[in-house]
Design an enzyme around this catalytic site. Sequence first.
Site, PDB file in Angstrom:
ATOM      1  N   GLY A   1       0.815  -1.184   0.115  1.00 18.53           N
ATOM      2  CA  GLY A   1       0.037  -0.217   0.184  1.00 18.53           C
ATOM      3  C   GLY A   1       0.833   1.167  -0.228  1.00 18.53           C
ATOM      4  O   GLY A   1       2.121   1.193  -0.143  1.00 18.53           O
ATOM      5  N   GLN A   2       0.018   2.373  -0.133  1.00 17.01           N
ATOM      6  CA  GLN A   2       0.819   3.595  -0.080  1.00 17.01           C
ATOM      7  C   GLN A   2       0.051   4.642   0.764  1.00 17.01           C
ATOM      8  O   GLN A   2      -1.014   4.601   0.833  1.00 17.01           O
ATOM      9  CB  GLN A   2       0.875   4.097  -1.637  1.00 17.01           C
ATOM     10  CG  GLN A   2       1.367   5.309  -1.581  1.00 17.01           C
ATOM     11  CD  GLN A   2       2.933   5.532  -1.697  1.00 17.01           C
ATOM     12  OE1 GLN A   2       3.529   4.462  -2.362  1.00 17.01           O
ATOM     13  NE2 GLN A   2       3.617   6.413  -1.591  1.00 17.01           N
ATOM     14  N   GLY A   3       0.765   5.358   1.587  1.00 16.79           N
ATOM     15  CA  GLY A   3       0.130   6.375   2.154  1.00 16.79           C
ATOM     16  C   GLY A   3       0.989   7.743   2.139  1.00 16.79           C
ATOM     17  O   GLY A   3       1.990   7.749   1.678  1.00 16.79           O
ATOM     18  N   GLY A   4       0.421   8.677   3.132  1.00 17.90           N
ATOM     19  CA  GLY A   4       1.274   9.927   3.293  1.00 17.90           C
ATOM     20  C   GLY A   4       2.552   9.783   3.734  1.00 17.90           C
ATOM     21  O   GLY A   4       3.481  10.599   3.375  1.00 17.90           O
ATOM     22  N   PHE A   5       2.831   8.926   4.534  1.00 17.06           N
ATOM     23  CA  PHE A   5       4.405   8.484   5.052  1.00 17.06           C
ATOM     24  C   PHE A   5       5.245   7.857   3.941  1.00 17.06           C
ATOM     25  O   PHE A   5       6.301   8.097   4.263  1.00 17.06           O
ATOM     26  CB  PHE A   5       4.053   7.934   6.202  1.00 17.06           C
ATOM     27  CG  PHE A   5       3.566   6.327   5.842  1.00 17.06           C
ATOM     28  CD1 PHE A   5       4.145   5.396   5.381  1.00 17.06           C
ATOM     29  CD2 PHE A   5       2.130   6.201   6.244  1.00 17.06           C
ATOM     30  CE1 PHE A   5       3.662   4.030   5.237  1.00 17.06           C
ATOM     31  CE2 PHE A   5       1.368   4.853   6.103  1.00 17.06           C
ATOM     32  CZ  PHE A   5       2.070   4.010   5.355  1.00 17.06           C
ATOM     33  N   GLY A   6       4.500   7.165   3.003  1.00 19.53           N
ATOM     34  CA  GLY A   6       5.406   6.479   2.061  1.00 19.53           C
ATOM     35  C   GLY A   6       4.948   5.179   1.797  1.00 19.53           C
ATOM     36  O   GLY A   6       3.626   5.153   1.738  1.00 19.53           O
ATOM     37  N   VAL A  13       4.386   0.779   1.900  1.00 25.58           N
ATOM     38  CA  VAL A  13       4.714  -0.591   2.565  1.00 25.58           C
ATOM     39  C   VAL A  13       4.810  -1.645   1.852  1.00 25.58           C
ATOM     40  O   VAL A  13       4.231  -1.831   0.857  1.00 25.58           O
ATOM     41  CB  VAL A  13       3.424  -0.563   3.802  1.00 25.58           C
ATOM     42  CG1 VAL A  13       3.454  -2.070   4.525  1.00 25.58           C
ATOM     43  CG2 VAL A  13       3.130   0.528   4.468  1.00 25.58           C
ATOM     44  N   LYS A  54       7.465  -0.610   6.535  1.00 32.40           N
ATOM     45  CA  LYS A  54       7.059   0.861   6.196  1.00 32.40           C
ATOM     46  C   LYS A  54       8.165   1.502   5.925  1.00 32.40           C
ATOM     47  O   LYS A  54       9.094   1.934   6.616  1.00 32.40           O
ATOM     48  CB  LYS A  54       6.228   1.393   7.389  1.00 32.40           C
ATOM     49  CG  LYS A  54       5.996   2.939   6.966  1.00 32.40           C
ATOM     50  CD  LYS A  54       5.340   3.578   8.466  1.00 32.40           C
ATOM     51  CE  LYS A  54       4.118   3.203   8.917  1.00 32.40           C
ATOM     52  NZ  LYS A  54       3.828   4.032  10.089  1.00 32.40           N
ATOM     53  N   ASP A  61      -4.808   9.109  15.495  1.00 34.78           N
ATOM     54  CA  ASP A  61      -5.235   8.832  14.240  1.00 34.78           C
ATOM     55  C   ASP A  61      -5.840   7.384  13.916  1.00 34.78           C
ATOM     56  O   ASP A  61      -5.458   6.724  13.196  1.00 34.78           O
ATOM     57  CB  ASP A  61      -3.973   8.796  13.273  1.00 34.78           C
ATOM     58  CG  ASP A  61      -4.275   9.067  11.715  1.00 34.78           C
ATOM     59  OD1 ASP A  61      -5.562   9.321  11.522  1.00 34.78           O
ATOM     60  OD2 ASP A  61      -3.448   8.769  11.044  1.00 34.78           O
TER      61      ASP A  61
END
Length: 670
Positions: A360-365, A367, A381, A478
């Site tokens: 997956g992809q998130g605001g942090f980068g 996984v 991560k 969060d």
Amino acid sequence: MDKDKMSSTMIMLIIILMLHVVSCTDHLIIDTYCPDNFPFYTSNTSFHKNLKLLMETLSSNIAASNTSYFNNTSIGQGLDKVYGQALCRGDITNSTVCKECIEKASKDLMNRCKSEDAMVWYELCQVRYSFQMFFSDAVYTGKYPKQNDLEKRVSDPTSFQQVLTYLMNNLSNEAAFNPAKNMFATAEIEFSAKKERIYGLVECTKDVSETDCGSCLSSAVTELNACCSYREGGIIVSRNCNVRFDLFQFFNASSAASLLIFPTSKGGKWKPWMYVLTICGSISILAVLIGLCTACRRQKNDRDKDEERSERMLFQELSSPKNVAITQEGELISSDQLLFMTLATIKAGTDDFSNTNKLGQGGFGAVYKGVLPDGNEIAVKRLSKKSWQGIEEFKNEIILIAKLQHKNLVKLLGCVLEGEEKILVYEFMSNRSLDQFIFDPNKRPKLDWKTCYGIIGGIARGLLYLHEESRLKIIHRDLKPNNVLLDHELVAKISDFGMARMFSENQNTANTKRVVGTHGYMAPEYAMEGLFSVKSDVFSFGVIMLEIISGKRNGGFYLTELAPTLLAYAWKLWNEGKGLEFADPILLESCLDYESEVLRCIHIGLLCVQEDPQHRPTMSNVVVLLGSESMVLPQPRQPAFSSGKMIRVDPSASTNCSLNDSIWSNISPR
């Protein structure tokens, strides 16, 4: 006559063939937006059927407005409603050409993407659809098509950029603030002694205001200058506006493109005092610029040194044989509790961060799934270099989660800090995140009531440990279904502690100017005032609980006619005595003998999302209420945002947020 007819026929065939070639060229794709962080729709669902119908009707419904073709359309009801938009470039005056482009773009978008929000840009048109209403929304998200990299460099980039900037700024003002232009403008300008010209084009979608159009074009032109001002061509596309330039006329010759003249200084001979004034002025300006550059460079160096110092200190903490971090309580985290790994080990275990291993992809980068040398599966991560989750959040997560050990919290196995790489390594959760189960029509049936009840209880016990049972007092800040992971037995484990905060023993609330989290799960006092406490997490837990039971998202529920929010819908049915209608019908089929338990969970969920944080239960209260059917529940009060209003919380009234109203005084964990 026969020869004349044959000649005419041949000429016609050549013209048709040329038009066909031009048409094929015009229908070349520029870029596609297909995010993997949005939900993906499933074939043959109501949403998919509505989307197919919308894509089929976009081209036929397009209406002419002066010389531009633009259309906003929506099909369906409730959560299955789909919104669509089509726009043909402003110089297209032939409706057939416009329709052909939209038809092709619509088909390609359906074939290329399964996301519930997607967009495609073609040479002559653009098409977008979404599960949420986006008409008139002006949110700039520019895209840089790969074709920019193929453009040649110009011989004199400095003067070229000056002329290009003048051209694009003039076009932007014309398109945005001249009603006669209908948010579309083209022009050309000479940039060399050889009479070479730059051709420019700008355009906005017709649903945004003049101000929003101007703002969008300004942002796009800034990006265009940054990427392509030294090239022979460039293009930036976005949801609401597009900008492009080239050294050949790529737009319709009949679009009334004006010829701009780049301003140059002309006049008589200069007098001596003019030279003196010009030289002195230039020297002064140069001195100021040198001073500013020196100050900026010094400030940047200081920031870089601070960041390097922070990373070096963290590296030393992590790699120390005695400890890896120090908690707020002054306790050491020993190297036995957290393994310091090498980048080479992680690269080998993830096949050098291969896309096939990307989870997956998130605001942090991103996984990734990986495997350690001992055969244990891991989740990696990898923080992006441009991530908003910087060194402090990285350190925060290490300090918190390495010290916390609970079966309902994801276990941190190790970390990497080498060069610019900041990596966290967790135990692998084979069933990914909770949101992929409760909102996916295919996976949703796997969650029977017994499993859902276990997941709810697991999240509650994990939060209780964070708030009251660990040596630290942790506020997650969060909490949402994306941050609740499921193992192979569908046991819930809370993850992602980058935004979490520690409280001292006697501290109950805190205030911050940096509000972080996800709208739809944030408590109103936190979203509006920056006040957070254990009751903020309780609110988020209540939202998740109601989402699990209903199978619907709180964010985006406003698209339905049932109620403005999911919380308001639950409140409405509860007051009407129709609580079971709130539950997902698929879920109800598996809990015919547990309907009272479902109603009780809806009741507890409503208690958790009440407007006033003092009225919400603590997590110890929640765990007790979930485990006892005989305990009488107080009547819930109106949920936050259920009537579309925002509340303001008096900080002085919230200082004892953990001291509950008398309605909770007789409830304590067993």
